[in-house]
Design a protein around this motif. Structure first.
Motif, PDB file in Angstrom:
ATOM      1  N   SER A   3       0.845  -1.189   0.000  1.00 12.01           N
ATOM      2  CA  SER A   3       0.000   0.000   0.000  1.00 12.01           C
ATOM      3  C   SER A   3       0.882   1.242   0.000  1.00 12.01           C
ATOM      4  N   HIS A   4       0.555   2.213  -0.884  1.00 16.46           N
ATOM      5  CA  HIS A   4       1.370   3.413  -1.015  1.00 16.46           C
ATOM      6  C   HIS A   4       0.474   4.652  -1.119  1.00 16.46           C
ATOM      7  N   TYR A   5       1.076   5.811  -0.867  1.00 17.36           N
ATOM      8  CA  TYR A   5       0.378   7.085  -1.034  1.00 17.36           C
ATOM      9  C   TYR A   5       1.222   8.044  -1.862  1.00 17.36           C
ATOM     10  N   ASN A  12      -4.036  13.099  -0.407  1.00 19.65           N
ATOM     11  CA  ASN A  12      -3.224  11.887  -0.358  1.00 19.65           C
ATOM     12  C   ASN A  12      -3.903  10.832  -1.220  1.00 19.65           C
ATOM     13  N   HIS A  14      -4.140   7.196  -2.707  1.00 22.31           N
ATOM     14  CA  HIS A  14      -3.731   5.847  -2.322  1.00 22.31           C
ATOM     15  C   HIS A  14      -3.720   4.915  -3.532  1.00 22.31           C
ATOM     16  N   TYR A  15      -2.711   4.039  -3.563  1.00 19.14           N
ATOM     17  CA  TYR A  15      -2.713   2.976  -4.573  1.00 19.14           C
ATOM     18  C   TYR A  15      -2.108   1.711  -3.991  1.00 19.14           C
ATOM     19  N   ARG A  16      -2.493   0.593  -4.583  1.00 15.13           N
ATOM     20  CA  ARG A  16      -1.969  -0.701  -4.160  1.00 15.13           C
ATOM     21  C   ARG A  16      -1.100  -1.287  -5.267  1.00 15.13           C
ATOM     22  N   ASP A  55      -6.786   4.107  -6.118  1.00 15.62           N
ATOM     23  CA  ASP A  55      -8.095   4.520  -5.591  1.00 15.62           C
ATOM     24  C   ASP A  55      -8.399   5.919  -6.137  1.00 15.62           C
ATOM     25  N   ARG A  61      -9.159   4.475  -0.032  1.00 16.00           N
ATOM     26  CA  ARG A  61      -8.366   5.166   0.988  1.00 16.00           C
ATOM     27  C   ARG A  61      -7.827   6.519   0.516  1.00 16.00           C
ATOM     28  N   THR A  62      -8.135   6.908  -0.709  1.00 20.53           N
ATOM     29  CA  THR A  62      -7.671   8.211  -1.175  1.00 20.53           C
ATOM     30  C   THR A  62      -8.384   9.320  -0.406  1.00 20.53           C
TER      31      THR A  62
END
Length: 271
Positions: A3-5, A12, A14-16, A55, A61-62
């Motif tokens: 998981s990253h931002y 922020n 979010h992407y996986r 996202d 989670r964004t």
């Protein structure tokens, strides 16, 4: 799965990341879904592909705190930053989009055709003119109607059922809209998500020219019983560029992004 931002202005994003293969695949989910829906592809493609699922704003989670209307160039920036972080700036990549995410993938392919090797579309939105979307997002009356509906939902059921009775919309679409409009929180989310996608309007004629010019492979998957995005949209888009585009129809409704169809999707990406 990682998981990253990405920090962007006040937001922020979010992407996986799934897998760690040499090839690169960017994925875009459908309305109301999020990046984790692409987890089904990791065990099938993770050794050959690094899969990045973002996202999009107002999903997952964004944490989106900037202007409500998302500019396509912002997603371009996210893709370029992720490629740089992965040290994969010099390789072409594939785009995969499901439903609303298909419209995003189509628009991005139009903006960056020289970078795209393959376009995989699962029941994609954006392949045909949608009068109701045009009216809601491009006209004064439509904008007023959307705003009124968000704050005054009592009349929604009546309008949806009337539209269904008059065969303006299919029952499955009426049920889908009804689910998201009868609850106040859902209505607000619907408004944000709907308005945020206004700028994603691929020009199909231009895109078809670019597909030929850059020899982009396009693989499309549709459900035979899909009443939201009919497979005939894919057949129409394919006309004139048959050398580059294929259409696969499976015994399904709209929800193609599932374990049931994961093997078929993996074949489209690998094939």
């Amino acid at each position: 799965m990682k998981s990253h931002y990405i920090t962007f202005k006040n937001s922020n994003v979010h992407y996986r990341q799934f897998g760690s293969g040499a090839k690169l695949l960017f994925c875009f989910h459908g309305y109301g879904r999020e990046s984790d829906t692409f987890y089904i592809l990791e065990k099938r493609l993770g050794s050959a592909f690094t899969i990045i699922a973002i996202d999009v704003p107002f999903h997952g989670r964004t944490e989106w705190k900037d202007e409500i209307v998302l500019k396509p160039k912002y997603l371009q920036q996210f893709i370029r930053q992720i490629r740089s972080d992965l040290d994969k700036e010099n390789i072409k990549y594939s785009l995969l989009g499901f439903s609303m995410g298909g419209r995003i993938a189509l628009h991005l392919a139009q903006l960056m055709p020289q970078e795209v090797e393959r376009l995989i579309l699962l029941a994609p939105d954006g392949l045909s003119f949608n009068f109701w979307r045009w009216m809601a997002s491009e006209t004064w009356v439509g904008n007023k109607l959307i705003n009124y509906t968000i704050h005054n939902a009592a009349w929604v059921s009546y309008i949806l059922r009337k539209a269904e009775d008059l065969h303006i919309i299919h029952r499955s679409l009426a049920d889908f809209l009804g689910y998201y409009l009868h609850n106040e929180e859902h209505r607000i989310n619907f408004y944000h998500r709907y308005i945020s996608m206004q700028k994603f309007k691929p020009s199909l004629n231009k895109l078809k020219r670019l597909i030929k010019k850059y020899s982009i492979t396009v693989k499309m998957l549709f459900g035979k019983y899909d009443n939201i995005i009919p497979y005939t949209d894919g057949e129409k888009f394919k006309a004139g560029i048959e050398k580059f585009v294929s259409v696969k129809i499976v015994d399904s409704g709209h929800h193609l992004l599932s374990e049931v169809h994961a093997d078929e999707i993996a074949k489209l990406i690998n094939g």
